[in-house]
Design a protein around this motif. Sequence first.
Motif, PDB file in Angstrom:
ATOM      1  N   MET A 161     -26.690   9.996  64.095  1.00  0.00           N
ATOM      2  CA  MET A 161     -25.969   9.341  63.516  1.00  0.00           C
ATOM      3  C   MET A 161     -25.655   8.055  64.336  1.00  0.00           C
ATOM      4  O   MET A 161     -25.789   7.891  65.663  1.00  0.00           O
ATOM      5  CB  MET A 161     -24.420  10.007  63.476  1.00  0.00           C
ATOM      6  N   ASP A 162     -25.123   6.907  63.698  1.00  0.00           N
ATOM      7  CA  ASP A 162     -24.917   5.829  64.333  1.00  0.00           C
ATOM      8  C   ASP A 162     -23.567   5.867  64.889  1.00  0.00           C
ATOM      9  O   ASP A 162     -22.570   6.335  64.033  1.00  0.00           O
ATOM     10  CB  ASP A 162     -24.919   4.414  63.193  1.00  0.00           C
ATOM     11  N   PRO A 163     -23.065   5.053  65.734  1.00  0.00           N
ATOM     12  CA  PRO A 163     -21.993   4.893  66.461  1.00  0.00           C
ATOM     13  C   PRO A 163     -20.997   4.130  65.488  1.00  0.00           C
ATOM     14  O   PRO A 163     -21.495   3.428  64.624  1.00  0.00           O
ATOM     15  CB  PRO A 163     -22.240   4.350  67.978  1.00  0.00           C
ATOM     16  N   LEU A 164     -19.630   4.041  65.842  1.00  0.00           N
ATOM     17  CA  LEU A 164     -18.723   3.151  65.280  1.00  0.00           C
ATOM     18  C   LEU A 164     -19.073   1.810  65.191  1.00  0.00           C
ATOM     19  O   LEU A 164     -19.251   1.369  66.272  1.00  0.00           O
ATOM     20  CB  LEU A 164     -17.435   3.653  65.669  1.00  0.00           C
ATOM     21  N   ASN A 165     -18.865   1.086  64.147  1.00  0.00           N
ATOM     22  CA  ASN A 165     -18.797  -0.294  64.262  1.00  0.00           C
ATOM     23  C   ASN A 165     -17.637  -0.870  65.225  1.00  0.00           C
ATOM     24  O   ASN A 165     -16.522  -0.528  65.218  1.00  0.00           O
ATOM     25  CB  ASN A 165     -18.771  -1.079  62.735  1.00  0.00           C
ATOM     26  N   PRO A 166     -17.915  -1.977  65.911  1.00  0.00           N
ATOM     27  CA  PRO A 166     -16.841  -2.333  67.066  1.00  0.00           C
ATOM     28  C   PRO A 166     -15.549  -2.892  66.223  1.00  0.00           C
ATOM     29  O   PRO A 166     -14.443  -2.671  66.671  1.00  0.00           O
ATOM     30  CB  PRO A 166     -17.514  -3.658  67.549  1.00  0.00           C
ATOM     31  N   LEU A 167     -15.586  -3.515  65.074  1.00  0.00           N
ATOM     32  CA  LEU A 167     -14.484  -3.721  64.247  1.00  0.00           C
ATOM     33  C   LEU A 167     -13.723  -2.617  64.007  1.00  0.00           C
ATOM     34  O   LEU A 167     -12.430  -2.636  63.556  1.00  0.00           O
ATOM     35  CB  LEU A 167     -14.990  -4.647  63.247  1.00  0.00           C
ATOM     36  N   ASN A 168     -14.373  -1.640  63.714  1.00  0.00           N
ATOM     37  CA  ASN A 168     -13.790  -0.367  63.150  1.00  0.00           C
ATOM     38  C   ASN A 168     -12.876   0.316  64.239  1.00  0.00           C
ATOM     39  O   ASN A 168     -11.986   1.161  63.994  1.00  0.00           O
ATOM     40  CB  ASN A 168     -14.742   0.783  62.629  1.00  0.00           C
ATOM     41  N   ILE A 169     -13.338   0.047  65.567  1.00  0.00           N
ATOM     42  CA  ILE A 169     -12.596   0.616  66.764  1.00  0.00           C
ATOM     43  C   ILE A 169     -11.513  -0.194  67.230  1.00  0.00           C
ATOM     44  O   ILE A 169     -10.971   0.030  68.286  1.00  0.00           O
ATOM     45  CB  ILE A 169     -13.605   1.243  67.812  1.00  0.00           C
ATOM     46  N   SER A 170     -11.482  -1.392  66.564  1.00  0.00           N
ATOM     47  CA  SER A 170     -10.547  -2.429  66.962  1.00  0.00           C
ATOM     48  C   SER A 170      -9.067  -2.275  66.184  1.00  0.00           C
ATOM     49  O   SER A 170      -9.115  -1.348  65.282  1.00  0.00           O
ATOM     50  CB  SER A 170     -10.818  -3.640  66.800  1.00  0.00           C
ATOM     51  N   ASN A 171      -8.215  -2.838  66.575  1.00  0.00           N
ATOM     52  CA  ASN A 171      -7.101  -2.848  65.652  1.00  0.00           C
ATOM     53  C   ASN A 171      -7.216  -3.623  64.524  1.00  0.00           C
ATOM     54  O   ASN A 171      -7.340  -4.748  64.361  1.00  0.00           O
ATOM     55  CB  ASN A 171      -5.770  -3.553  66.218  1.00  0.00           C
ATOM     56  N   ARG A 172      -7.462  -2.775  63.171  1.00  0.00           N
ATOM     57  CA  ARG A 172      -7.762  -3.360  62.063  1.00  0.00           C
ATOM     58  C   ARG A 172      -6.883  -4.203  61.319  1.00  0.00           C
ATOM     59  O   ARG A 172      -7.247  -5.056  60.521  1.00  0.00           O
ATOM     60  CB  ARG A 172      -8.173  -2.161  60.873  1.00  0.00           C
TER      61      ARG A 172
ATOM     62  N   GLN B 224     -28.084   8.853  72.195  1.00  0.00           N
ATOM     63  CA  GLN B 224     -27.393  10.071  72.050  1.00  0.00           C
ATOM     64  C   GLN B 224     -26.293  10.125  72.921  1.00  0.00           C
ATOM     65  O   GLN B 224     -24.942  10.334  72.303  1.00  0.00           O
ATOM     66  CB  GLN B 224     -28.271  11.243  72.209  1.00  0.00           C
ATOM     67  N   VAL B 225     -26.378   9.768  73.841  1.00  0.00           N
ATOM     68  CA  VAL B 225     -25.177   9.638  74.845  1.00  0.00           C
ATOM     69  C   VAL B 225     -24.110   8.588  74.644  1.00  0.00           C
ATOM     70  O   VAL B 225     -22.842   9.025  74.549  1.00  0.00           O
ATOM     71  CB  VAL B 225     -25.715   9.559  76.413  1.00  0.00           C
ATOM     72  N   PHE B 226     -24.489   7.553  74.247  1.00  0.00           N
ATOM     73  CA  PHE B 226     -23.770   6.558  73.499  1.00  0.00           C
ATOM     74  C   PHE B 226     -22.709   6.991  72.409  1.00  0.00           C
ATOM     75  O   PHE B 226     -21.617   6.908  72.632  1.00  0.00           O
ATOM     76  CB  PHE B 226     -24.556   5.203  73.332  1.00  0.00           C
ATOM     77  N   ASN B 227     -23.476   7.448  71.506  1.00  0.00           N
ATOM     78  CA  ASN B 227     -22.604   7.869  70.362  1.00  0.00           C
ATOM     79  C   ASN B 227     -21.601   9.279  70.835  1.00  0.00           C
ATOM     80  O   ASN B 227     -20.757   9.048  70.287  1.00  0.00           O
ATOM     81  CB  ASN B 227     -23.686   8.811  69.282  1.00  0.00           C
ATOM     82  N   LEU B 228     -22.293  10.204  71.809  1.00  0.00           N
ATOM     83  CA  LEU B 228     -21.411  10.979  71.999  1.00  0.00           C
ATOM     84  C   LEU B 228     -19.948  10.706  72.963  1.00  0.00           C
ATOM     85  O   LEU B 228     -18.804  10.877  72.708  1.00  0.00           O
ATOM     86  CB  LEU B 228     -22.059  12.281  73.079  1.00  0.00           C
ATOM     87  N   VAL B 229     -20.364   9.659  73.718  1.00  0.00           N
ATOM     88  CA  VAL B 229     -19.393   8.954  74.470  1.00  0.00           C
ATOM     89  C   VAL B 229     -18.037   8.308  73.653  1.00  0.00           C
ATOM     90  O   VAL B 229     -16.952   8.371  73.477  1.00  0.00           O
ATOM     91  CB  VAL B 229     -19.865   8.099  75.529  1.00  0.00           C
ATOM     92  N   MET B 230     -18.687   7.530  72.708  1.00  0.00           N
ATOM     93  CA  MET B 230     -18.039   6.695  71.654  1.00  0.00           C
ATOM     94  C   MET B 230     -17.246   7.647  70.618  1.00  0.00           C
ATOM     95  O   MET B 230     -16.002   7.190  70.203  1.00  0.00           O
ATOM     96  CB  MET B 230     -18.676   5.624  71.031  1.00  0.00           C
ATOM     97  N   TRP B 231     -17.595   8.690  70.385  1.00  0.00           N
ATOM     98  CA  TRP B 231     -16.704   9.604  69.498  1.00  0.00           C
ATOM     99  C   TRP B 231     -15.751  10.649  70.101  1.00  0.00           C
ATOM    100  O   TRP B 231     -14.640  10.839  69.688  1.00  0.00           O
ATOM    101  CB  TRP B 231     -17.693  10.427  68.964  1.00  0.00           C
ATOM    102  N   LEU B 232     -16.074  10.764  71.351  1.00  0.00           N
ATOM    103  CA  LEU B 232     -15.339  11.985  72.151  1.00  0.00           C
ATOM    104  C   LEU B 232     -14.411  11.284  73.123  1.00  0.00           C
ATOM    105  O   LEU B 232     -13.130  11.799  73.476  1.00  0.00           O
ATOM    106  CB  LEU B 232     -16.196  12.929  73.090  1.00  0.00           C
ATOM    107  N   CYS B 233     -14.726  10.043  73.589  1.00  0.00           N
ATOM    108  CA  CYS B 233     -13.666   9.021  74.301  1.00  0.00           C
ATOM    109  C   CYS B 233     -12.938   8.266  73.468  1.00  0.00           C
ATOM    110  O   CYS B 233     -13.198   7.271  73.190  1.00  0.00           O
ATOM    111  CB  CYS B 233     -14.630   8.327  75.586  1.00  0.00           C
ATOM    112  N   ASP B 234     -11.571   8.567  73.416  1.00  0.00           N
ATOM    113  CA  ASP B 234     -10.611   7.706  72.873  1.00  0.00           C
ATOM    114  C   ASP B 234     -10.552   6.275  73.561  1.00  0.00           C
ATOM    115  O   ASP B 234     -10.289   5.383  72.770  1.00  0.00           O
ATOM    116  CB  ASP B 234      -9.505   8.395  72.471  1.00  0.00           C
ATOM    117  N   ASP B 235     -10.296   6.473  74.776  1.00  0.00           N
ATOM    118  CA  ASP B 235      -9.919   5.345  75.597  1.00  0.00           C
ATOM    119  C   ASP B 235     -11.212   4.383  75.498  1.00  0.00           C
ATOM    120  O   ASP B 235     -10.931   3.055  75.594  1.00  0.00           O
ATOM    121  CB  ASP B 235      -9.893   5.308  77.016  1.00  0.00           C
ATOM    122  N   CYS B 236     -12.434   4.766  75.350  1.00  0.00           N
ATOM    123  CA  CYS B 236     -13.630   3.825  75.202  1.00  0.00           C
ATOM    124  C   CYS B 236     -13.747   3.316  73.994  1.00  0.00           C
ATOM    125  O   CYS B 236     -14.560   2.104  73.789  1.00  0.00           O
ATOM    126  CB  CYS B 236     -14.814   4.716  75.381  1.00  0.00           C
ATOM    127  N   ARG B 237     -13.000   3.587  72.948  1.00  0.00           N
ATOM    128  CA  ARG B 237     -12.790   3.290  71.619  1.00  0.00           C
ATOM    129  C   ARG B 237     -11.806   2.045  71.657  1.00  0.00           C
ATOM    130  O   ARG B 237     -11.797   1.385  70.089  1.00  0.00           O
ATOM    131  CB  ARG B 237     -12.815   3.988  70.379  1.00  0.00           C
TER     132      ARG B 237
END
Length: 365
Positions: A1-12, A263-276
């Motif tokens: 699965m692809d990670p979140l788009n950077p615009l999706n994890i910013s303040n929309r 895989q690690v990148f996806n996991l970190v971006m989904w599990l770490c709220d501060d990273c997003r």
Amino acid sequence: MDPLNPLNISNRQNLDDFELEALREPYQTILTISYIIMALLAFIGNTTAIATLVTGRQRSAPELKKYLINLFTTDILIALFSIPFSYTDFMYGQWIFPAIMCPITQFITGCAVCVSVYTLIAIGIERYLAIVYPFRQLLCFERHTKFAITIIWIIGIALSSPLLIESRALEFKYRNKILYDCRELWDQELGGKVYTGLIFITTFIIPLIALSFLYISIGVTSATNTVPGNSNRDHVQQQNRIKIVKMLVILVISFAACWLPIQVFNLVMWLCDDCRTLTSQFQINIYVSIYFICHFLSMAHALIDPIIYCFMSHNFKMDQLRSYMYANCAYNNRNEKRGEIIKFRSNFMSNTHSATNGNVSEVAV
């Protein structure tokens, strides 16, 4: 699965403050050309490998051929449905394809990855039983290979089916324009985290542990056991087995090396709220740069498999050489026949012309 788009994890609410395209046009051109070349080479390489396996005359390990064909088929799917679509969503910051392609490409990519890794496990089990227990007919490989491949595809479809259900081309507004972004729309954020963790465990951690056990056992058995026979034929068979195991181990290592970063990148971006929490254009650019490094490496795996098989399989080289010689002979024969036809036509026209002149002379006399 692809990670979140950077615009999706910013303040929309403040999307207009950011540049939609994190990469400038020269870098977009370089990236696009690189991905296109990689996709074409992956498609040509895997198609050639499948054609060689199907038409080759080498009859050793027929069950291994079926698994390799299945492995190369997943690489073709990635070359066709993952490489061209996944990078453009990040590069342009929007989904530029038809909305229906969003869940389809996500599903096919996830399914191809699952099938690929479990095919490697099936190959490891087959080699383990053939080498560690060579005299025990525990399984009739040829009879169960098709069944095993069917089960692998069922598992792959089951694990990736949530992507087909949850992925959507979501509409968003950017500088008075209505655009779309391909993303996963889980009812609860916990669902996305659980699914990401599940995929990481089932398609990377468990397979890596299983493959490590299988090939360590095979290596220990090959190193400690002597060849059951003194003939040159037995020695050659043992050497061929070792070559096959080396090739398969490199296939596994390449899979782990290529897919671990994403895989690690996806996991970190989904599990770490501060990273997003990306609050500046610079942070978004860094995020996109890291993503493209990881993503390009994972997509390059579709190109690596046939290259490894080509350079490490003697049977593949012989079949390729035989195919080349056959095609060359067919080409020469066709040219010879064409030359004979042209020569026949030339002689026929010359004789006809001479006969016509003779008849005219006779009439004149």
